[in-house]
Design a protein around this motif. Structure first.
Motif, short mmCIF file in Angstrom:
data_model
loop_
_atom_site.label_atom_id
_atom_site.label_comp_id
_atom_site.label_asym_id
_atom_site.label_seq_id
_atom_site.Cartn_x
_atom_site.Cartn_y
_atom_site.Cartn_z
N LEU A 43 1.05 -0.54 0.11
CA LEU A 43 -0.27 0.06 -0.10
C LEU A 43 0.83 1.39 0.03
O LEU A 43 0.30 1.59 -0.82
CB LEU A 43 -1.20 -0.07 1.23
N LEU A 44 2.09 1.43 0.54
CA LEU A 44 3.05 3.14 0.88
C LEU A 44 3.44 3.08 0.19
O LEU A 44 4.37 2.30 -1.15
CB LEU A 44 3.54 2.27 2.20
N ARG A 45 3.21 4.12 -1.24
CA ARG A 45 3.98 5.36 -2.07
C ARG A 45 4.75 6.37 -1.01
O ARG A 45 4.40 6.14 -0.18
CB ARG A 45 2.90 5.37 -2.93
N GLY A 46 5.38 6.03 -2.17
CA GLY A 46 7.03 7.44 -1.80
C GLY A 46 6.54 8.57 -2.26
O GLY A 46 6.69 9.41 -1.84
N ASP A 47 5.51 8.77 -2.96
CA ASP A 47 4.34 9.82 -3.42
C ASP A 47 3.86 10.89 -1.54
O ASP A 47 2.63 10.03 -1.38
CB ASP A 47 4.05 9.94 -4.03
N LYS A 48 4.00 11.47 -1.05
CA LYS A 48 3.36 11.61 0.27
C LYS A 48 2.74 12.44 -0.15
O LYS A 48 2.04 13.74 1.06
CB LYS A 48 3.93 11.81 1.58
#
Lengths: 525, 173
Positions: free
Chosen positions: A358-363
């Motif tokens: 789920l985690l993306r680098g685009d915060k």
């Protein structure tokens, strides 16, 4: 499509559906703990017993497929008696101290007991004592006595996070959940184990004993921690927000969310927020009402743009809703003729990263929405262009729709340094960042509403548009960008533009936000 | 020896070349590699002075490609895997029904008293550990005990002491 009858009701289900899923589909209640729709079938709690006509013994509903013509019930005396006894066996070693348990009010076991409990237990055996406060890792605490060994958390670390930290050790009534050789339960999704724990065995360090769940309200929204846009609910009361849990959405996050996203309630709480509209000049700050300051500011900016479009710049982060970008760009670009619009990217190096779950680098929740709007108006200037223009002292007025969630912006200090060559900075942000007021000779700080206080839509990484609605009013003088724009071109002093979203709000927060005394004194790790 | 064993607790563990070959053989023997956990744990126990240390689990996890927690689940489930160091002579006295009827429990108590040990404890010279265990499948010859990998049957206190003393003399030198 096999047809079956559940408690007398005809149900049509797809091939391969299990009986428990058919119960859910037909909207009927069935006792269960170990089964979870997002995990494999374990069949260990033995509570989802059903009677199938023509079969001599009861079957477990979670591991039995529906076959054509099955007649199933879970309301016969045989089933009820079996569930009652099954439940009593689960309670042999489970403490009966619900009033002091953190799970009380949202506990599967408690709910089952209300419905199926024997109320007159016949167990003479002493309860097996186990460890009450096991520090499993940075986020989760285990109470071994409350655990009923449903193995949901073990299956979660095996099947979903694939980190394999948890196991069931020892055997019989000495069995316990644990990790190997003191290795911590430490993964980016560890708090999901707390959500799926059907009893009070796994609790979140961040939330345990802070609030009683029946005093909390929940508001459905989305997580703005990254561009995935997980569907969540935020739990709040009059003192503020307390926790975030995932909501099922098969297209985005399934049943889960990451641990990072659970922290988003923190930045929306009042103590971390910018409170007032202020203008700072020569080290002196003055508080303004939106109605007094904004129309005058609007006029000033409009004149500046029309006199020299190069002297004004607008900087946007991916933190705001599509509607906000639209209204800001409509006013400044379309009607005033502003050319200088720039996109502040907080993590350029990790923008494209994805951890596979789920985690993306685009915060940012709405980078896609922002890029869409910029594209529509053919605004293509890059950050390099801005740097150059600032270095050449071309820009006098700088409007920054800055970070809502400061925790995801590690570069604020560095960016402020860059902005310091402008004469006037208009800084819109929800959070407090030290030193903003002294960046330029004149700084206007405007508190913005967070995603939890306004209406709007966000476009996630794969282009899905999701709408949020306001939950509560947290900072009275905060504005959404739409309200800010409304204020800028309002000639009518004192007009009531500020409460556009507030009509939708059902609770206003009381002051002050107090710390819970019991948090500090109850239990130790 | 016991001290050396305890020190070993945090050290690295490695199987002998034959041991490694054994593990590979077991891994290819079964349809599901989880089935190979028990024989491989036995092998480690044998090569690690009679107990399965956390280092053994970490090592097996690496070469078997099974998460540590799942190997540890198996080791913790079965009592025949020693999770703490044992003496060079691990004396397991059966206290289950047939042996109990024939004085097995008294035998265990007697041995503990004779050698001044609590059940499960390692003697100060690192030679002895006495454990009370459940049925070892030798009910016709009760009471009985198992020392390391061999059975000693039809015991009485004197006979048991004699066997232990002989072995102690043999291994102690």
């Amino acid at each position: 499509m096999p047809k079956c009858k559940i408690n007398g009701k005809e149900v049509d289900v797809p091939q391969g559906t299990t009986i428990i899923e058919a119960f859910k589909a037909s909207g009927q209640e069935i006792a269960h703990y170990c089964w979870h729709p997002g995990l494999s079938v374990a069949g260990v709690c033995r509570l989802c017993m059903v009677q199938i006509e023509g079969q001599p013994k009861l079957q477990i509903a979670c591991n039995t497929e529906v076959k054509e013509g099955m007649v199933i019930n879970n309301n016969s005396e045989t089933v009820k008696d079996t569930v009652r006894w099954g439940l009593d066996f689960h309670l042999i070693n489970h403490p009966l101290d619900c009033p002091i348990c953190d799970q009380a009010g949202e506990c599967g076991l408690q709910e089952q007991y209300m419905q199926f409990g024997k109320y007159d237990p016949e167990m003479a055996e002493h309860k097996v004592k186990k460890c009450k406060v096991v520090d499993l890792g940075p986020t989760v605490v285990l109470d071994s006595e409350r655990c009923i060994l449903c193995s949901r958390c073990v299956r979660f670390t095996d099947e979903v996070s694939k980190t394999h930290e948890l196991g069931i050790f020892e055997r019989g009534d000495r069995s316990e959940i644990g990790t190997f050789d003191g290795k911590p339960l430490n993964n980016k999704y560890s708090l999901n184990t707390v959500d799926i724990c059907p009893v009070g065995a796994l609790t979140s360090k961040d939330f345990r004993f802070r609030q009683r769940v029946w005093y909390l309200k929940e508001h459905n929204t989305i997580c703005t921690g990254c561009s995935t846009g997980c569907n969540v609910k935020v739990y709040y009361n009059e003192e503020g927000c307390w926790r975030v849990k995932p909501r099922y959405n098969p297209d985005i996050n399934g049943y889960w969310m990451c641990d990072e996203g659970r922290d988003i309630y923190k930045f929306i709480n009042k103590k971390n927020r910018l409170q007032e509209i202020t203008m700072t000049e020569k080290g002196v700050s003055k508080v303004f009402q939106a109605e007094e300051l904004l129309p005058q500011l609007g006029l000033e900016l409009k004149n500046a743009v029309q006199k020299n479009p190069e002297s004004v710049a607008l900087i946007l982060t991916g933190q705001y809703s599509c509607e906000e970008y639209q209204s800001l760009l409509n006013l400044m670009v379309k009607s005033w003729g502003l050319k200088n619009v720039f996109h502040w990217v907080n993590h350029p190096e990790s923008m494209e990263q994805f951890d596979g779950l789920l985690l993306r680098g685009d915060k940012n929740p709405n980078t896609k929405g922002l890029l869409n709007e910029l594209d529509l108006l053919s605004l293509t200037q890059t950050w390099k262009d801005l740097e150059e223009k600032l270095h050449r002292n071309l820009i006098k007025h700088l409007i920054v729709a800055g970070p809502e969630n400061l925790a995801t912006f590690s570069d604020v200090k560095e960016k402020l340094k860059l902005f310091s060559s402008a004469n006037k900075l208009i800084w819109l942000s929800a959070g407090i960042f030290e030193g903003v007021s002294s960046v330029c000779s004149q700084v206007v700080q405007i508190p913005t509403k967070t995603f939890f206080e306004k209406e709007g839509s966000y476009i996630n990484h794969k282009g899905m548009k999701q709408r949020v609605t306001p939950g509560v009013e947290i900072v009275k003088s905060a504005l959404s960008l739409c309200e800010f724009v409304e204020g800028l071109h309002h000639d009518n002093k004192g007009a009531h533009f500020q409460d556009m979203d507030s009509a939708l709000v059902d609770t206003k927060l009381k002051e002050p936000l107090k710390e819970n005394f019991f948090t500090a004194t109850r239990g130790s790790l | 020896m016991a001290e050396a064993n305890i020190q070993n607790k945090n050290n690295l563990f490695q199987l002998s070349p034959e041991g490694k070959e054994f593990v590979q053989g077991e891994l290819s023997r079964y349809e599901n590699k989880y089935s190979a956990i028990i024989p491989c744990l036995y092998r480690c126990q044998k090569e690690n002075q009679g107990w399965v240390s956390p280092a053994c689990i970490r090592y097996l996890s690496q070469i078997m490609e099974i998460p540590e927690a799942h190997i540890w689940e198996v080791a913790k489930f079965y009592t025949m895997f020693n999770k703490e160091p044992v003496g060079r002579l691990h004396i397991q006295v059966c206290c289950n029904i047939s042996c109990a009827l024939n004085g097995g429990r008294e035998l265990a108590d007697h041995l503990c008293q004779t050698y001044s040990l609590n059940a499960g404890e390692v003697s100060s010279d690192g030679m002895l550990t006495i454990s009370r265990v459940e049925c070892l499948g030798s009910c016709g010859t009760a009471p009985m005990m198992q020392i390391n990998e061999s059975y000693h049957e039809n015991l009485n206190p004197e006979k048991a002491e004699q066997i232990i003393n002989e072995l102690r003399a043999k291994y102690g030198s």
